[in-house]
Design an enzyme around this catalytic site. Sequence first.
Site: not given
Ligand SMILES: [Zn+2]
Ligand SMILES: [Zn+2]
Length: 306
Positions: A67, A69, A71-72, A144, A272
């Site tokens: 996705h 976001h 951090d990914h 999510h 995670h």
């Molecule tokens: Zn994350």
């Molecule tokens: Zn996320």
Amino acid sequence: MAEKDHKMKATFLGTGGSVPTKKRNLPSFAVRTDGGLVMFDCGEGTQRQFLIAKLGFNRPMRILVSHMHADHILGIPGLLHSMSFMGRKRELEIYGPPGIREFVQCTTETVKFTSMFPVRTFEVRAGTIARTDAYTLEAAWADHGVPCLAYALVEHDKPGRFHPAKARKLSIPKGPLWKTLQTGKSVMVGRRRIDASKVVGPPRKGLKITYAVDTRPCDRVVLLARGSDLIIHDGTFASDASERAREYGHSTAAEAAKVAKRSHSKNLALTHLSAIYDDPKQLLLEAKRIFPRTFVAEDLKSLELS
Ligand SMILES: [Zn+2]
Ligand SMILES: [Zn+2]
């Protein structure tokens, strides 16, 4: 019964969530298969983890993004830049939910980066997203709050092992006949018909790995993960933070364990992890009570699945 005797190497590159810690980089997980490298997510700093793990800069490679976001995905521009610098020539494919194409385009164009190798992006949804000679990649929507995909890498079954000694014993001459037998077809030697099963072992079952972060426990993920040899699941929090998990669209370790159990997976890796857990003992205990074959993923740890 089909035997499993080949290997697939899986390496955790980043196992923290949201922010990096001293021990945990941001999410990324790589699997080395017969068909090249498959990377799941690419958090900031992945390029360095990739280098340390010696995954090789010029393999056939696909990156699957869960996705959008930060951090990914923030590691993607850096990884592309490093690969270009290291002389990658092969095409690289990036798959992700809608938005991934614009992200890759913006983050390369605004820094005037021209890749030395072709980069193709694919915006995908649930279903089969790619198929190669070695494996199929499946996706399902996770839960999510923003569009987030869980992925399964499903290796194809392989023909059984060929036994040259048995072939010699049956006086089958080495050469094209051996090759035909290896593909599972029968051959004629003079007037004798020889079935492949006389010289070839049972088919070897392909491995299955499912990657599901960031997500609440979800039936679609359970279905996607059915019979996985390994499921890597969001295990951000312990049970005493279950309200927080619900609020932010994550899972507790115990919830991850229930998904592993319900999907009849063989092994569970919790990943995670929230930065509040310097020691993940509590998470591991809570998950193991429900699903004993659980471990906590650690940065730069590899495992061989066979
Ligand atoms: Zn994350
Ligand atoms: Zn996320």
